[in-house]
Design a protein around this motif. Structure first.
Motif, PDB file in Angstrom:
ATOM      1  N   THR A 275      -5.234  -2.822 -10.208  1.00 36.52           N
ATOM      2  CA  THR A 275      -4.246  -2.607  -9.156  1.00 36.52           C
ATOM      3  C   THR A 275      -2.862  -2.862  -9.747  1.00 36.52           C
ATOM      4  O   THR A 275      -2.672  -3.764 -10.552  1.00 36.52           O
TER       5      THR A 275
ATOM      6  N   VAL B 271      -5.302   6.483  -8.330  1.00 33.44           N
ATOM      7  CA  VAL B 271      -5.355   6.593  -6.872  1.00 33.44           C
ATOM      8  C   VAL B 271      -4.060   6.020  -6.329  1.00 33.44           C
ATOM      9  O   VAL B 271      -3.749   4.849  -6.553  1.00 33.44           O
ATOM     10  N   GLU B 272      -3.292   6.840  -5.648  1.00 29.07           N
ATOM     11  CA  GLU B 272      -2.034   6.360  -5.078  1.00 29.07           C
ATOM     12  C   GLU B 272      -2.315   5.683  -3.738  1.00 29.07           C
ATOM     13  O   GLU B 272      -2.813   6.309  -2.799  1.00 29.07           O
TER      14      GLU B 272
ATOM     15  N   VAL C 263     -11.901   3.453  -2.345  1.00 28.62           N
ATOM     16  CA  VAL C 263     -11.964   3.345  -3.809  1.00 28.62           C
ATOM     17  C   VAL C 263     -13.161   2.496  -4.238  1.00 28.62           C
ATOM     18  O   VAL C 263     -13.914   2.871  -5.140  1.00 28.62           O
TER      19      VAL C 263
ATOM     20  N   LEU D  92     -11.153  -1.751 -12.240  1.00 29.80           N
ATOM     21  CA  LEU D  92     -10.072  -1.341 -11.355  1.00 29.80           C
ATOM     22  C   LEU D  92      -8.848  -2.160 -11.722  1.00 29.80           C
ATOM     23  O   LEU D  92      -8.916  -3.390 -11.813  1.00 29.80           O
TER      24      LEU D  92
ATOM     25  N   TYR E  25      -5.024   1.777  -9.236  1.00 31.18           N
ATOM     26  CA  TYR E  25      -4.632   1.844  -7.820  1.00 31.18           C
ATOM     27  C   TYR E  25      -3.203   1.334  -7.726  1.00 31.18           C
ATOM     28  O   TYR E  25      -2.935   0.164  -8.030  1.00 31.18           O
ATOM     29  N   ASP E  26      -2.280   2.190  -7.317  1.00 29.43           N
ATOM     30  CA  ASP E  26      -0.858   1.832  -7.346  1.00 29.43           C
ATOM     31  C   ASP E  26      -0.110   2.659  -6.310  1.00 29.43           C
ATOM     32  O   ASP E  26      -0.378   3.851  -6.152  1.00 29.43           O
ATOM     33  N   ASN E  27       0.837   2.029  -5.630  1.00 27.30           N
ATOM     34  CA  ASN E  27       1.628   2.794  -4.645  1.00 27.30           C
ATOM     35  C   ASN E  27       2.857   3.447  -5.272  1.00 27.30           C
ATOM     36  O   ASN E  27       3.624   4.117  -4.572  1.00 27.30           O
TER      37      ASN E  27
ATOM     38  N   LEU F  17      -8.325   1.084   0.206  1.00 27.21           N
ATOM     39  CA  LEU F  17      -9.020   0.281  -0.799  1.00 27.21           C
ATOM     40  C   LEU F  17     -10.527   0.418  -0.659  1.00 27.21           C
ATOM     41  O   LEU F  17     -11.251   0.555  -1.656  1.00 27.21           O
TER      42      LEU F  17
END
Length: 307
Positions: free
Chosen positions: A6, A49-50, A62, A4, A31-33, A59
């Motif tokens: 981030t 995955v937003e 995920v 993963l 995993y990122d906004n 989280l």
């Protein structure tokens, strides 16, 4: 190996993903906004995955859906001035976020966390080149969150057996960098020079920094996946580069003389900054390969073509 990442769609993350994408035996979830990252930075074969690291429920979903062998934690608020203006929000992102990640690692049995720390933990320390054994004394809320996260990682290793590798980055530069984070002077110069403008230097240009290419940072992180235990490692060239030397490299990249305006030094600016990379050489058998001249040329060419 299942990993993963981030903050993988961001600047340094994009270089990590680029190198991981060449490895057939590695599966990556990002995993990122997307607050500063871009979907285009994520290779097609990787799952994106937003989500925000402050969102513990997102989280959990995920982590529950995958069995990760390691987490590369790059998601962060990276701007020192922002941390000074909004220390609470800085803490919520950088400390609250990492605690959510660590708790998920503990609950779902993830054995290794690799963390992007910073030279900011050292503060204004004149004992250059700075070694990992120096007393840390950050001078910004941003630096405090990095220092504190390092201690959380140590404690999670000692209490829960999670392997933890801390990388303290020098001044990172390279393609896809924004203008606000650490080492942003390179991207600021790229923007100005690509527009045919001159650059401004605060002081006489003899202040030094340790400029390390993002691809070398990514390579160190990936090599660190094999480490066991708790480690703190500087990732740096171990070389002091003055801003005047940086400008000389830009002149070579641009192909013309750079117009420079020298003005009053900024209060609080650090005069000399360079990190020892002896531990990097010893523990990971690495020395950053990119020369400043070639790295600046690559970065400037990318910026001119993409911005």
């Amino acid at each position: 190996m299942n990993i993963l990442v981030t903050g993988g769609a961001g600047f340094i993350g994009s270089h990590v993903l680029e190198q991981l994408n060449t490895k057939d035996d590695v599966q990556v979830v990002v995993y990122d906004n997307l607050s500063s990252g871009a979907i285009s930075h994520v290779p097609e074969r990787m799952e994106l995955v937003e989500g925000d690291v402050r969102d513990n429920q997102a989280l959990e979903v995920v982590f529950a859906a995958h069995s990760f062998d390691a987490v590369i934690h790059l998601a962060a608020q990276t701007m020192v001035p922002f941390s000074v203006a909004q220390p609470v929000l800085d803490c919520q992102i950088n400390l609250g976020g990492v605690l959510h990640v660590l708790e998920c690692c503990r609950r779902y049995g993830v054995p290794h966390v690799l963390f992007s720390s910073s030279a900011a933990v050292y503060g204004d320390n004149p004992n250059v080149p700075l070694k990992e054994t120096e007393v840390v004394m950050p001078t910004s809320p941003y630096g405090v969150t990095k220092m504190t996260t390092e201690q959380y990682l140590r404690v999670y290793h000692e209490l829960y057996g999670i392997d933890a590798t801390v990388f303290r980055f020098a001044n990172v530069y390279g393609e896809r960098q924004g203008e606000g984070g650490e080492g942003g002077v390179v991207s600021i110069f790229c923007k100005l020079l690509s527009q045919g403008k001159g650059v401004t230097v605060f002081g006489d240009g003899r202040q030094t920094r340790d400029f390390v290419y993002a691809g070398d940072i990514a390579h160190a992180i990936i090599c660190g996946l094999s480490l066991k235990g708790f480690h703190i490692i500087n990732v740096s060239t171990g070389k002091e580069t003055s801003l005047n030397e940086l400008i000389r490299c830009f002149a070579l990249a641009v192909g013309t003389q750079v117009s420079v305006t020298y003005t009053e030094p900024r209060k609080g600016d650090i005069l000399r900054s360079v990190l020892s990379n002896a531990a990097l050489k010893k523990q990971l058998h690495l020395t950053p390969a990119m020369t400043l001249e070639r790295g600046i040329a690559k970065t400037y060419t990318w910026y001119k073509e993409n911005q």
